[in-house]
Design a protein around this motif. Structure first.
Motif, PDB file in Angstrom:
ATOM      1  N   ILE A  46     -13.901   5.647 -41.937  1.00 52.98           N
ATOM      2  CA  ILE A  46     -15.118   5.511 -42.729  1.00 52.98           C
ATOM      3  C   ILE A  46     -15.077   4.210 -43.515  1.00 52.98           C
ATOM      4  O   ILE A  46     -14.140   3.968 -44.280  1.00 52.98           O
ATOM      5  CB  ILE A  46     -15.276   6.695 -43.705  1.00 52.98           C
ATOM      6  N   TYR A  94     -23.050  10.714 -40.301  1.00 55.23           N
ATOM      7  CA  TYR A  94     -23.166   9.419 -40.948  1.00 55.23           C
ATOM      8  C   TYR A  94     -24.178   8.548 -40.216  1.00 55.23           C
ATOM      9  O   TYR A  94     -24.175   8.483 -38.979  1.00 55.23           O
ATOM     10  CB  TYR A  94     -21.801   8.723 -40.952  1.00 55.23           C
ATOM     11  N   LEU A 102     -22.955   1.658 -44.251  1.00 57.33           N
ATOM     12  CA  LEU A 102     -23.170   3.100 -44.373  1.00 57.33           C
ATOM     13  C   LEU A 102     -24.404   3.365 -45.214  1.00 57.33           C
ATOM     14  O   LEU A 102     -24.509   2.927 -46.358  1.00 57.33           O
ATOM     15  CB  LEU A 102     -21.944   3.766 -45.004  1.00 57.33           C
ATOM     16  N   TYR A 257     -10.353   6.358 -45.179  1.00 57.02           N
ATOM     17  CA  TYR A 257     -11.353   5.416 -45.667  1.00 57.02           C
ATOM     18  C   TYR A 257     -10.817   3.995 -45.642  1.00 57.02           C
ATOM     19  O   TYR A 257      -9.619   3.756 -45.737  1.00 57.02           O
ATOM     20  CB  TYR A 257     -11.755   5.760 -47.101  1.00 57.02           C
TER      21      TYR A 257
END
Length: 331
Positions: A46, A94, A102, A257
Motif C-alpha cells: 500500500i 482501493y 491512493l 505500507y
C-alpha cells in the motif's frame, strides 16, 4: 461483577490522512540510510503516492508499478470435519486517481459496498489537501511527519521522532470509562459509568534487528473491590499497567505500507515484522502475554500476495492459536 470500557488510546488509522514528501526525497532517504526498510526488491503493498520507478543499469525498462486493489483478511480455522473455514472477514478495496495516488478505501460486505473508510484529495506537490476518516485529526510538523493525533473520543497523542524519522516516543492523554456496581438498600444492584483520566507513554528503542516498545499506562482513580468483601465496596487508586513489545524485523524487506513519513509513526505496518511478543503486567499480575509469528508470500515482481499471522497465547499454552490470513490483489 464490573466491566471496564477503555477508549482508544491512539487513532492509528489516522496515519493514512496526512501530507507526504516527494517521491524523490523519500526514495533518497531510504537508499542512504540502512536503518530504514529496503523497498526495492520487496515492494510495499500500500502506497499513498507511488514510488518513482527507474531503469536499472542492465538497460531493462523500468518495472510497472502495481496498485493494490483489494485486501481480503479472515480468520482461518477448521470445522468439525477438518475443512478450512473463513470467519471475521474484512474486505477492503482501493481506488486511485489518474496520477496513481491512493484516492479511496472502501469496505465491502458479501461483495456489496458497505461504507467508505477513507477519501483523499491531493495537490500538484503530492500533498493531501483534504481527507475523510471518522473525524480523526492529524497535525503535521515541518518535516512531513505526524506530530499530533486527536481521536474522535478526544484522546490527544503527541508523537516524537529521531533524526531519520523513526518513532521514538508517543504520549497519549485521554479518558477511560469504568462501570461501577453498587448494592442498594432494597437489595437490587445499580450500575454507574464513571469517566476518569487515562495517560499512556510509549518509548521506542532500536537495537540491531529488534525494536523494543515500553508502554506505561495509568488509569486514574481506578476502582477495585476492597479485600475481604463480597459486596460492592470499592477502594480507589491509580492503576498502572506496564506493557512491553519486542519485535524482530527484517530491514531488507518492505512492510505492508510504504515507509513514507506518514507511516513512520506506526512502525507495525511499515516495517517487515518476523515476530512480535507483547506482555501486560498490572500491580505485579500478568494480564496477558502473547506472541505473533508472521509468514509472507511474494510474486515474481516482489509484491506481497499473502500474509499470515499466528497468535500464540503464552500465558495460556492450552489455547488454540489464532490464525489471521490476508490476500492481496493488484492491478
Amino acid at each position: 461483577m464490573k466491566k471496564i470500557i477503555l477508549k482508544t488510546l491512539l487513532a492509528f488509522t489516522a496515519l493514512l490522512f496526512v501530507n507526504c514528501q516527494s517521491n524523490e526525497d523519500t526514495a533518497t532517504a531510504e537508499t542512504i540510510d540502512p536503518r530504514l526498510p529496503n523497498q526495492e526488491v520487496f515492494k510495499p503493498a500500500i502506497q499513498l503516492v507511488p514510488k518513482k520507478q527507474t531503469a536499472k543499469s542492465t538497460g531493462k525498462s523500468a518495472p510497472t508499478t502495481k496498485h493494490l486493489v483489494k485486501m481480503y483478511s479472515f480468520r482461518l480455522s477448521k470445522d468439525q470435519a477438518g475443512n478450512d473455514v473463513q470467519t471475521n472477514i474484512t474486505d477492503n478495496r482501493y481506488t486511485y486517481d489518474s496520477k496513481g495516488r491512493l484516492n479511496s478505501v472502501d469496505r465491502y460486505r458479501n461483495n456489496q459496498l458497505y461504507k467508505n473508510i477513507t477519501k483523499f484529495n491531493f495537490n500538484d506537490a503530492n500533498q493531501v489537501t483534504s481527507t475523510y476518516y471518522a473525524d480523526i485529526v492529524a497535525e503535521i510538523n515541518s518535516g512531513g511527519f505526524i506530530s499530533k493525533v486527536t481521536g474522535s473520543d478526544g484522546t490527544i497523542t503527541d508523537i516524537f521522532y529521531d533524526e531519520i524519522g523513526r518513532d521514538i516516543k508517543e504520549v497519549a492523554n485521554g479518558t477511560y470509562i469504568q462501570e461501577i456496581e453498587k448494592l442498594e438498600d432494597n437489595g437490587e444492584y445499580s450500575y454507574t459509568e464513571v469517566e476518569n483520566p487515562l495517560t499512556a507513554t510509549y518509548l521506542y528503542t532500536y537495537e540491531g534487528n529488534k525494536v523494543f516498545v515500553n508502554i506505561v499506562q495509568t488509569e486514574k482513580n481506578y476502582a477495585t473491590l476492597k479485600p475481604g468483601t463480597t459486596t460492592s465496596e470499592y477502594e480507589y487508586k491509580d492503576k498502572i499497567t506496564n506493557i512491553t513489545y519486542e519485535l524482530t524485523v527484517d530491514y531488507t524487506k518492505a512492510g505492508i505500507y510504504s515507509s513514507e513519513p506518514i507511516f513512520r509513526c506506526y512502525i507495525y505496518d511499515w516495517m517487515h515484522i518476523v515476530d512480535w511478543k507483547f506482555k501486560a503486567v498490572s500491580n505485579g499480575v500478568t494480564e496477558y502475554e502473547q506472541r505473533y509469528d508472521y509468514e509472507y508470500v511474494y510474486d515474481a515482481d516482489g509484491y506481497l500476495t499473502e500474509s499470515k499471522r499466528t497468535t500464540t497465547n503464552i500465558a495460556n499454552p492450552l489455547a488454540v492459536p489464532y490464525v489471521l490470513k490476508t490476500l492481496y490483489t493488484y492491478e
